[in-house]
Design an enzyme around this catalytic site. Sequence first.
Site, short mmCIF file in Angstrom:
data_model
loop_
_atom_site.label_atom_id
_atom_site.label_comp_id
_atom_site.label_asym_id
_atom_site.label_seq_id
_atom_site.Cartn_x
_atom_site.Cartn_y
_atom_site.Cartn_z
N ALA A 89 0.42 -1.17 -0.23
CA ALA A 89 -0.07 -0.21 -0.47
C ALA A 89 0.82 1.75 0.01
CB ALA A 89 -1.04 -0.25 1.13
N GLY A 116 0.67 -4.18 1.06
CA GLY A 116 -0.45 -4.56 0.24
C GLY A 116 -0.13 -5.53 -1.62
N GLU A 156 -0.28 -9.17 -0.38
CA GLU A 156 -2.18 -9.63 -0.44
C GLU A 156 -2.50 -9.55 -1.50
OE1 GLU A 156 -1.29 -6.46 2.65
OE2 GLU A 156 -2.52 -7.60 4.36
N GLU A 202 4.82 -4.83 7.23
CA GLU A 202 3.81 -3.37 8.21
C GLU A 202 4.37 -4.11 9.45
OE1 GLU A 202 2.05 -6.46 5.95
OE2 GLU A 202 0.98 -5.53 4.63
C1 HXC Z 1 4.85 4.45 -1.22
C2 HXC Z 1 7.15 3.42 -2.38
C3 HXC Z 1 6.96 2.34 -1.27
C4 HXC Z 1 5.32 2.41 -0.98
C5 HXC Z 1 8.43 1.87 -2.09
N1 HXC Z 1 8.37 2.90 -2.33
N2 HXC Z 1 8.08 1.43 -1.75
N3 HXC Z 1 6.35 4.46 -1.43
N4 HXC Z 1 4.77 3.54 -0.35
N5 HXC Z 1 5.09 0.95 -0.38
C6 HXC Z 1 8.72 4.28 -3.61
C7 HXC Z 1 10.28 4.29 -1.96
O1 HXC Z 1 9.70 5.69 -1.67
C8 HXC Z 1 11.10 5.47 -3.48
O2 HXC Z 1 10.54 6.18 -3.88
C9 HXC Z 1 11.12 4.71 -4.61
O3 HXC Z 1 9.44 3.72 -4.88
C10 HXC Z 1 12.18 3.00 -5.34
O4 HXC Z 1 12.02 3.03 -3.71
P1 HXC Z 1 13.56 2.44 -3.00
O5 HXC Z 1 12.60 2.21 -1.79
O6 HXC Z 1 14.61 3.62 -3.39
O7 HXC Z 1 13.98 1.02 -3.40
P2 HXC Z 1 15.24 -0.13 -3.03
O8 HXC Z 1 16.22 1.14 -2.08
O9 HXC Z 1 15.29 -0.80 -4.06
O10 HXC Z 1 14.01 -0.74 -2.14
C11 HXC Z 1 12.90 -1.57 -2.26
C12 HXC Z 1 12.22 -1.54 -1.01
C13 HXC Z 1 11.88 -0.85 -0.17
C14 HXC Z 1 12.78 -2.82 -0.26
C15 HXC Z 1 10.86 -2.10 -1.64
O11 HXC Z 1 11.75 0.17 -1.24
C16 HXC Z 1 10.70 -0.92 0.56
O12 HXC Z 1 10.80 -1.30 2.03
N6 HXC Z 1 9.48 -0.24 0.74
C17 HXC Z 1 8.12 -0.75 1.20
C18 HXC Z 1 7.72 -2.09 1.67
C19 HXC Z 1 6.43 -1.42 2.46
O13 HXC Z 1 7.32 -1.41 3.59
N7 HXC Z 1 4.99 -2.17 2.38
C20 HXC Z 1 4.32 -2.38 3.02
C21 HXC Z 1 3.64 -1.33 2.79
S1 HXC Z 1 1.98 -0.93 4.41
P3 HXC Z 1 11.77 8.07 -3.90
O14 HXC Z 1 10.48 8.79 -4.81
O15 HXC Z 1 11.95 7.87 -2.90
O16 HXC Z 1 12.80 7.94 -5.17
C22 HXC Z 1 1.26 -2.47 3.10
C23 HXC Z 1 -0.13 -2.50 4.31
C24 HXC Z 1 -1.08 -2.07 4.77
O17 HXC Z 1 1.23 -2.55 2.78
C25 HXC Z 1 -2.03 -2.33 5.28
C26 HXC Z 1 -1.83 -2.15 7.45
C27 HXC Z 1 -2.45 -0.63 7.62
#
Ligand code: HXC
Length: 252
Positions: free
Chosen positions: A60, A103, A106, A126
């Site tokens: 998400a 997400g 999911e 998360e």
């Molecule tokens: C918004 C995201 C994102 C996300 C990545 N980006 N994941 N933006 N939401 N979920 C964006 C980053 O901010 C970055 O933008 C660009 O994508 C590239 O990501 P990087 O982090 O620079 O890449 P990398 O270093 O290769 O790392 C990849 C990654 C990391 C390991 C996948 O991006 C990451 O950990 N992402 C978050 C994963 C996560 O936590 N997902 C769960 C979300 S919560 P910029 O602008 O900086 O270039 C969820 C459910 C919620 O899904 C339900 C309960 C509330």
Amino acid sequence: MLVEKGEGYGIITLNRPKALNALNLQVLTDVTAAAAQLDADPEVSAIIITGADRAFAAGADIKEMQSLDFATAYKADWFAGWTRLSEVRVPIIAAVNGFALGGGCELAMMCDILVASTKAKFGQPEINLGVLPGMGGSQRLTRAIGKAKAMDLCLTGRMIGAEEAERSGLVARVVEHEQLLDEAKEIAATIASKSQIASAMVKEAIDVAFETTLEQGLRYERRLFHASLATNDQSEGMAAFVEKREPGFTHT
Ligand code: HXC
């Protein structure tokens, strides 16, 4: 998001590569609407969902959720819109090309067949954000891979690769990255060569296995089987076998 049509199937490609295809409200609206439209198209017997570039979906959209408060999320029943994808009756194949996190994992688990490339990474991170899965992770992951692995992934937030995902029962097949879309298309085309009614019944029956007791599920399956005897596709399929020829299903 991109939508294309192949021979008997549709392909939805998540396309926010700069945000690793993070799932914001716009994506939710677009993907569920596109899937419903493909589902209603008589020429479409299967749908493939995949991601552009190096992610399937990294979750998400954290930037969208950052300022989300309880009252807003609760009143809008945030994420409930994704259940529309579960109402699609043709089989959905997730072609997982890269990160499928939170997400994204999911969303993949809402699909019916998961095919992963060797570059796929799955996880429910998360916990690292101080929250928990909100689109089915704690429920579908547990049903898919069991309590031990689901607890491990959801409590530590660690990622697993395609091989561990296959070993755990999360994905059906792992293929070389370059082969992923071809493999998904082949599966979709194979499904499209069958009776649409029979494949919808298969999907319905297997999904019921997660909702009911064994006795009720077995009865449900039997009743669907009885119903399948009323279709032209059953007459055609069995006649084709007996006559040693390929069946020509009419989806009736
Ligand atoms: C918004 C995201 C994102 C996300 C990545 N980006 N994941 N933006 N939401 N979920 C964006 C980053 O901010 C970055 O933008 C660009 O994508 C590239 O990501 P990087 O982090 O620079 O890449 P990398 O270093 O290769 O790392 C990849 C990654 C990391 C390991 C996948 O991006 C990451 O950990 N992402 C978050 C994963 C996560 O936590 N997902 C769960 C979300 S919560 P910029 O602008 O900086 O270039 C969820 C459910 C919620 O899904 C339900 C309960 C509330």
